[in-house]
Motif scaffolding. Sequence first.
Motif, short mmCIF file in Angstrom:
data_model
loop_
_atom_site.label_atom_id
_atom_site.label_comp_id
_atom_site.label_asym_id
_atom_site.label_seq_id
_atom_site.Cartn_x
_atom_site.Cartn_y
_atom_site.Cartn_z
N THR A 33 0.83 -1.21 0.00
CA THR A 33 0.00 0.00 0.00
C THR A 33 0.86 1.25 0.00
OG1 THR A 33 -1.74 -1.17 1.22
CG2 THR A 33 -1.83 1.24 1.20
N LEU A 34 1.92 1.24 0.83
CA LEU A 34 2.82 2.39 0.88
C LEU A 34 3.54 2.59 -0.46
CD1 LEU A 34 4.41 2.01 4.43
CD2 LEU A 34 2.74 3.72 3.69
N LEU A 35 3.94 1.49 -1.10
CA LEU A 35 4.60 1.60 -2.40
C LEU A 35 3.67 2.20 -3.44
CD1 LEU A 35 6.60 -1.77 -2.57
CD2 LEU A 35 7.51 0.52 -2.25
N VAL A 36 2.40 1.78 -3.41
CA VAL A 36 1.42 2.32 -4.36
C VAL A 36 1.22 3.81 -4.12
CG1 VAL A 36 -1.00 2.27 -5.07
CG2 VAL A 36 0.24 0.13 -4.74
N LEU A 37 1.14 4.21 -2.84
CA LEU A 37 0.95 5.63 -2.53
C LEU A 37 2.15 6.46 -2.97
CD1 LEU A 37 -0.63 5.41 1.06
CD2 LEU A 37 -1.78 6.00 -1.09
N VAL A 38 3.35 5.95 -2.74
CA VAL A 38 4.56 6.66 -3.18
C VAL A 38 4.59 6.78 -4.70
CG1 VAL A 38 7.07 6.54 -3.30
CG2 VAL A 38 5.91 6.03 -1.15
N ALA A 39 4.20 5.71 -5.40
CA ALA A 39 4.16 5.74 -6.86
C ALA A 39 3.16 6.79 -7.36
CB ALA A 39 3.80 4.37 -7.41
N LEU A 40 2.00 6.85 -6.70
CA LEU A 40 0.99 7.84 -7.10
C LEU A 40 1.48 9.26 -6.85
CD1 LEU A 40 -2.29 6.14 -5.79
CD2 LEU A 40 -1.52 6.35 -8.16
N LEU A 41 2.19 9.46 -5.74
CA LEU A 41 2.73 10.78 -5.44
C LEU A 41 3.77 11.20 -6.47
CD1 LEU A 41 3.11 10.62 -1.55
CD2 LEU A 41 1.47 11.98 -2.85
N CYS A 42 4.52 10.22 -7.00
CA CYS A 42 5.54 10.54 -8.00
C CYS A 42 4.92 10.81 -9.36
CB CYS A 42 6.54 9.38 -8.11
SG CYS A 42 7.54 9.12 -6.63
N VAL A 43 3.84 10.09 -9.68
CA VAL A 43 3.22 10.22 -10.99
C VAL A 43 2.29 11.42 -11.09
CG1 VAL A 43 1.63 9.08 -12.61
CG2 VAL A 43 3.41 7.75 -11.48
N TYR A 44 1.65 11.78 -9.99
CA TYR A 44 0.62 12.82 -10.03
C TYR A 44 1.12 14.16 -10.59
CZ TYR A 44 -2.96 16.14 -8.66
OH TYR A 44 -3.91 17.13 -8.69
N PRO A 45 2.33 14.65 -10.22
CA PRO A 45 2.78 15.93 -10.81
C PRO A 45 2.84 15.90 -12.33
CG PRO A 45 4.13 15.36 -8.93
CD PRO A 45 3.27 14.17 -9.19
N PHE A 46 3.25 14.77 -12.92
CA PHE A 46 3.30 14.66 -14.38
C PHE A 46 1.89 14.67 -14.97
CE2 PHE A 46 7.24 12.69 -12.93
CZ PHE A 46 8.17 13.37 -13.70
N VAL A 47 0.97 13.97 -14.29
CA VAL A 47 -0.43 13.95 -14.75
C VAL A 47 -1.02 15.35 -14.68
CG1 VAL A 47 -2.73 13.01 -14.31
CG2 VAL A 47 -0.72 11.54 -14.08
N LEU A 48 -0.73 16.07 -13.60
CA LEU A 48 -1.26 17.43 -13.45
C LEU A 48 -0.70 18.36 -14.51
CD1 LEU A 48 -2.93 19.47 -11.84
CD2 LEU A 48 -0.93 19.81 -10.35
N ILE A 49 0.59 18.24 -14.80
CA ILE A 49 1.20 19.08 -15.83
C ILE A 49 0.57 18.79 -17.19
CG2 ILE A 49 3.33 19.45 -17.14
CD1 ILE A 49 4.85 19.13 -14.51
N MET A 50 0.38 17.51 -17.50
CA MET A 50 -0.24 17.14 -18.77
C MET A 50 -1.66 17.67 -18.85
SD MET A 50 -0.87 13.37 -20.45
CE MET A 50 -2.07 12.96 -19.18
N ALA A 51 -2.42 17.51 -17.76
CA ALA A 51 -3.81 17.99 -17.75
C ALA A 51 -3.87 19.50 -17.91
CB ALA A 51 -4.49 17.56 -16.45
N THR A 52 -2.95 20.22 -17.27
CA THR A 52 -2.93 21.68 -17.39
C THR A 52 -2.59 22.12 -18.81
OG1 THR A 52 -2.22 21.88 -15.08
CG2 THR A 52 -1.87 23.79 -16.50
N SER A 53 -1.67 21.42 -19.43
CA SER A 53 -1.27 21.78 -20.80
C SER A 53 -2.38 21.54 -21.81
CB SER A 53 -0.03 20.99 -21.20
OG SER A 53 -0.33 19.61 -21.34
N LEU A 54 -3.29 20.62 -21.50
CA LEU A 54 -4.37 20.27 -22.43
C LEU A 54 -5.69 20.95 -22.09
CD1 LEU A 54 -3.71 16.42 -22.72
CD2 LEU A 54 -3.21 18.15 -24.45
N SER A 55 -5.70 21.78 -21.04
CA SER A 55 -6.94 22.39 -20.58
C SER A 55 -7.10 23.81 -21.09
CB SER A 55 -7.00 22.39 -19.05
OG SER A 55 -6.98 21.09 -18.53
N ASP A 56 -8.33 24.27 -21.07
CA ASP A 56 -8.62 25.67 -21.39
C ASP A 56 -8.16 26.53 -20.23
OD1 ASP A 56 -10.25 28.22 -21.49
OD2 ASP A 56 -10.91 27.28 -23.35
N GLY A 57 -7.65 27.72 -20.54
CA GLY A 57 -7.14 28.61 -19.50
C GLY A 57 -8.19 29.00 -18.48
N LYS A 58 -9.46 29.05 -18.89
CA LYS A 58 -10.53 29.40 -17.95
C LYS A 58 -10.64 28.37 -16.84
CE LYS A 58 -13.15 31.73 -21.60
NZ LYS A 58 -14.41 31.73 -22.40
N ALA A 59 -10.50 27.09 -17.20
CA ALA A 59 -10.56 26.02 -16.19
C ALA A 59 -9.36 26.07 -15.27
CB ALA A 59 -10.65 24.66 -16.88
#
Length: 290
Positions: free
Chosen positions: A13-39
Motif C-alpha cells: 500500500t505504501l509503495l502504491v501511494l509513493v508511486a501515485l505521489l511521484c506520478v501525479y505531478p506529471f499527470v497534473l502538468i499534462m492535464a494543465t497543458s491540455l486544458s482551457d485557460g478558464k478552467a
Amino acid sequence: MKKFSWFDLINNTLLVLVALLCVYPFVLIMATSLSDGKAVVAGSVYLLPKGLNLEAYKYILGNERLGVTAGLLNSLFYTVVGGFVAVLVTFMTAYPLSRKRLIGRYTIMLLFLFTWVFEAGIIPNYIVYNGLGLVNSWLVMILPMAVNTFLLIITKSFLDELPYELEEAAVIDGANDWQIMWRVFFPLSKPIIATISVFNAVYIWNQFLIPMIYLQDRSMQPITVILYNMIINSSKGGTSLENITVNGVQLLPQNLQAASIFLAVVPILLIYPFTQRFFTKGMLLGSVKG
C-alpha cells in the motif's frame, strides 16, 4: 497458498501511494497543458483536462520567439551525439582497464577516481574550456561528458566478469586486441551498453549548468535553459509569456509552461521501454563482483 501478511499489505500500500505521489505531478502538468485557460484559472484542473485542446502545444512549437522547438532539437542532438560518444569512449576505456596484462591499470583507475572525488570548480573549468575553444561551442555538451567515472567503474566491473578464456580463444584464432574488443566482448556487453546509454542520455538531456554558463548563443541552448528563461527567469529579462486566445481557446502562461515542461520530459522517458530488458541485468552484473 501464500499466507496472508499484514506487513506485505502495508508495504504494498505504501509503495502504491509513493508511486501515485511521484506520478501525479506529471499527470497534473499534462492535464494543465491540455486544458482551457478558464478552467485553470478556476482551479478545476486536478486529474483530467478540462476543455481538451492542443492549442498550447501548437502555439509553443510554432512560435520561434519562445525557442522551444529549437531547444528540443538542440537537446536531441546533444543527447544522441553525446550519448554515442560517451558510450564509445567509456567502453574503449573500460576494456583495457579490465585486462590484467595492462601495466599500471590500477594507477590509471586511481587517477579517474581522483577526478571524480575532487572537482576543480566552475572558474578553473571555465578557464580550461575557454582555452580549448569550447565556450559557445556545441562541443562543450559532448567532450566534457565523454567519460563518467561512475559509469566507467560499472562497465569495467561488467567486463571483469566475462570469462578470460574468451580472449585466449580469440588470440589462438589470430585476433588482435582491437578485434577481440569489438568482435568478442562488445557483442556480449549489450546489457551494460544499454545501461550506460540510458544514464548518459538522461544526464546529457537534463544538463543545465554547463549550457547556461558556456552556451550564451540562444540558438545553441538546449530545452533546459529555454525552460529556465521561460518559467523561472521570465521576470528578470527572460522569455515573457502573456495571456492569449487562439481559435477561441484561452491560453495562460500556466498552459504554455506546462506544455513546454511536458515536451521536455516525454522524449527522455520514451527510451526506457526499449532498454528496460537490459537495464536491470546490466546494473547487477556491472556493480556486483565476487
